[in-house]
Design a protein around this motif. Structure first.
Motif, PDB file in Angstrom:
ATOM      1  N   SER A 116       4.459   6.595  -0.140  1.00  0.00           N
ATOM      2  CA  SER A 116       3.841   5.688  -1.097  1.00  0.00           C
ATOM      3  C   SER A 116       2.739   4.864  -0.447  1.00  0.00           C
ATOM      4  O   SER A 116       2.675   4.738   0.780  1.00  0.00           O
ATOM      5  CB  SER A 116       4.896   4.749  -1.692  1.00  0.00           C
ATOM      6  OG  SER A 116       5.332   3.800  -0.720  1.00  0.00           O
ATOM      7  N   THR A 117       1.889   4.301  -1.287  1.00  0.00           N
ATOM      8  CA  THR A 117       0.781   3.473  -0.799  1.00  0.00           C
ATOM      9  C   THR A 117       0.665   2.156  -1.547  1.00  0.00           C
ATOM     10  O   THR A 117      -0.065   1.267  -1.115  1.00  0.00           O
ATOM     11  CB  THR A 117      -0.555   4.231  -0.941  1.00  0.00           C
ATOM     12  OG1 THR A 117      -0.741   4.617  -2.305  1.00  0.00           O
ATOM     13  CG2 THR A 117      -0.569   5.471  -0.046  1.00  0.00           C
ATOM     14  N   ALA A 118       1.363   2.001  -2.655  1.00  0.00           N
ATOM     15  CA  ALA A 118       1.203   0.833  -3.517  1.00  0.00           C
ATOM     16  C   ALA A 118       1.793  -0.419  -2.880  1.00  0.00           C
ATOM     17  O   ALA A 118       2.750  -0.344  -2.096  1.00  0.00           O
ATOM     18  CB  ALA A 118       1.867   1.090  -4.865  1.00  0.00           C
ATOM     19  N   PRO A 119       1.280  -1.597  -3.235  1.00  0.00           N
ATOM     20  CA  PRO A 119       1.823  -2.853  -2.704  1.00  0.00           C
ATOM     21  C   PRO A 119       3.139  -3.266  -3.348  1.00  0.00           C
ATOM     22  O   PRO A 119       3.837  -4.136  -2.837  1.00  0.00           O
ATOM     23  CB  PRO A 119       0.724  -3.872  -3.026  1.00  0.00           C
ATOM     24  CG  PRO A 119       0.044  -3.310  -4.238  1.00  0.00           C
ATOM     25  CD  PRO A 119       0.070  -1.821  -4.065  1.00  0.00           C
ATOM     26  N   ILE A 120       3.465  -2.635  -4.481  1.00  0.00           N
ATOM     27  CA  ILE A 120       4.712  -2.929  -5.185  1.00  0.00           C
ATOM     28  C   ILE A 120       5.535  -1.648  -5.275  1.00  0.00           C
ATOM     29  O   ILE A 120       5.018  -0.600  -5.669  1.00  0.00           O
ATOM     30  CB  ILE A 120       4.437  -3.457  -6.610  1.00  0.00           C
ATOM     31  CG1 ILE A 120       3.563  -4.707  -6.573  1.00  0.00           C
ATOM     32  CG2 ILE A 120       5.752  -3.747  -7.332  1.00  0.00           C
ATOM     33  CD1 ILE A 120       4.192  -5.888  -5.879  1.00  0.00           C
TER      34      ILE A 120
END
Length: 366
Positions: A116-120
């Motif tokens: 994953s790469t998302a902040p959430i």
């Protein structure tokens, strides 16, 4: 003396123990003030019966920000990955063999985090369906007021007779063990989460050392909450927007669910087990005994304690649409949970632990 002690315990539980019985709070549908990217990570092992509607509900989220679903197929043998379908927002990862020292679920989650790469990040179970408004409501609570982690006790399946008898009590006992108001108070040390739905900031996860910090824990949701709360606020509530579709049609199914983690919750300690059983006897068995067999003050104390116990169960029964008369069964339900806790300890001492998805849990060294 014992009757008085039981009454004093119930006076404390009802009036001073964080209103555990209130069956609250519940997050309402909401629109977040900002739209951070989100990755939804689903660990799945042999979930052919539930995975299709679960993935479909997640892909249908009405969230205006960018999001995707990452399904980590944890060496399933029933075609779980194929049943998840194909979608531009869906990424399917074939899980690697479990690394030494990791629990199966956390190892699968770790692979999802790495992809994953998302902040959430939303960690969700493979047996939970989500209202289209769910992700937006979770993000809203993460942002306002600011929290590092938001978790919800989703609505559990409660249709069969064993479920109607035992599942609301499971939620009720969880609330008693971890009063949600105390969990949500940053000044209190009480920390807990419900692993079926955990929304966490990537920065908060990194701050505690990642999932590796808790990699061997069986009760991973509570362990994660404890680590996160050491340096930031967390939130735990009930969900009206997410529902578990995993059925427990037989009493044995619920028995196995409890025995899998009960003794782990007690740190595999015989001393804590003995203290817990004594405490449960005082809380659940002394009062009804005094109502039936006591006289004078003993009877009155038992009656008052029983009334508080029954009243405290009403909000949870209402949440699960069960009749109030079910509260009279609490002593018998407590006996069931006590017996399952003892069985969990016996399994551990015998070196067998409990079985889940063809893996053994809870034995020495597990």
């Amino acid at each position: 003396m014992i009757a008085t002690l039981a009454l004093l315990i119930w006076l404390y539980l009802f009036f001073l123990h964080g209103k555990f019985w209130a069956s609250a709070p519940e997050l309402p549908p909401a629109t977040p003030p900002a739209l951070p990217d989100a990755d939804i990570i689903i660990p799945a092992r042999d979930e052919a019966q539930t995975i299709a509607p679960v993935i479909a509900s997640l892909l249908a989220q009405d969230y205006a920000g960018k999001f995707r679903v990452i399904l980590v197929d944890d060496n399933s043998t029933d075609g779980t990955a194929a049943l998840a379908g194909v979608h531009p927002r869906l990424t399917i990862i074939t899980g690697k063999p479990k690394a030494p020292g990791w629990s199966g679920k956390l190892w699968a989650l770790q692979q999802g985090v790495e992809a994953s790469t998302a902040p959430i990040l939303l960690f969700a179970d493979a047996d939970i369906t989500h209202d289209p408004r769910h992700l937006a409501s979770l993000v809203t609570r993460l942002l306002t007021p600011r929290a590092d982690m938001v978790s919800e006790m989703v609505r559990l399946n409660c249709t069969s007779l064993p479920e109607r008898f035992l599942i609301p009590a499971f939620v009720y006992f969880f609330q008693m063990l971890y009063p949600f108001a105390l969990v949500n108070d940053p000044l209190k040390s009480t920390a807990a989460a419900a692993g079926g739905t955990v929304l966490i900031r990537r920065e908060a996860l990194a701050r505690i050392g990642g999932l590796e910090k808790i990699k061997s824990t069986l009760i991973d949701d509570v362990s994660l909450a404890r680590e996160v709360k050491k340096s930031g606020p967390i939130f735990l509530g009930h969900s009206g927007l997410a529902t578990s579709i995993r059925p427990y049609p037989q009493i044995s199914d619920i028995w196995n669910m409890i025995t899998r983690t009960a003794f782990t919750q007690l740190n595999h300690s015989a001393l804590i087990l003995a203290g817990t059983l004594i405490g449960l006897t005082l809380v659940w068995l002394v009062a009804p005994y005094e109502v039936i067999h006591g006289h004078g003050w003993r009877f009155l104390a038992g009656l008052a304690a029983s009334a508080l116990a029954v009243a405290s169960y009403f909000p949870t029964l209402k949440r699960y649409n069960q009749p109030k008369l079910m509260a009279l069964a609490l002593p018998f339900i407590a006996l069931f949970y006590m017996a399952a806790t003892i069985a969990s300890a016996v399994n551990h001492w015998r070196g067998t632990g409990a079985q889940w998805k063809s893996r053994a849990y809870g034995g020495p060294g597990a």
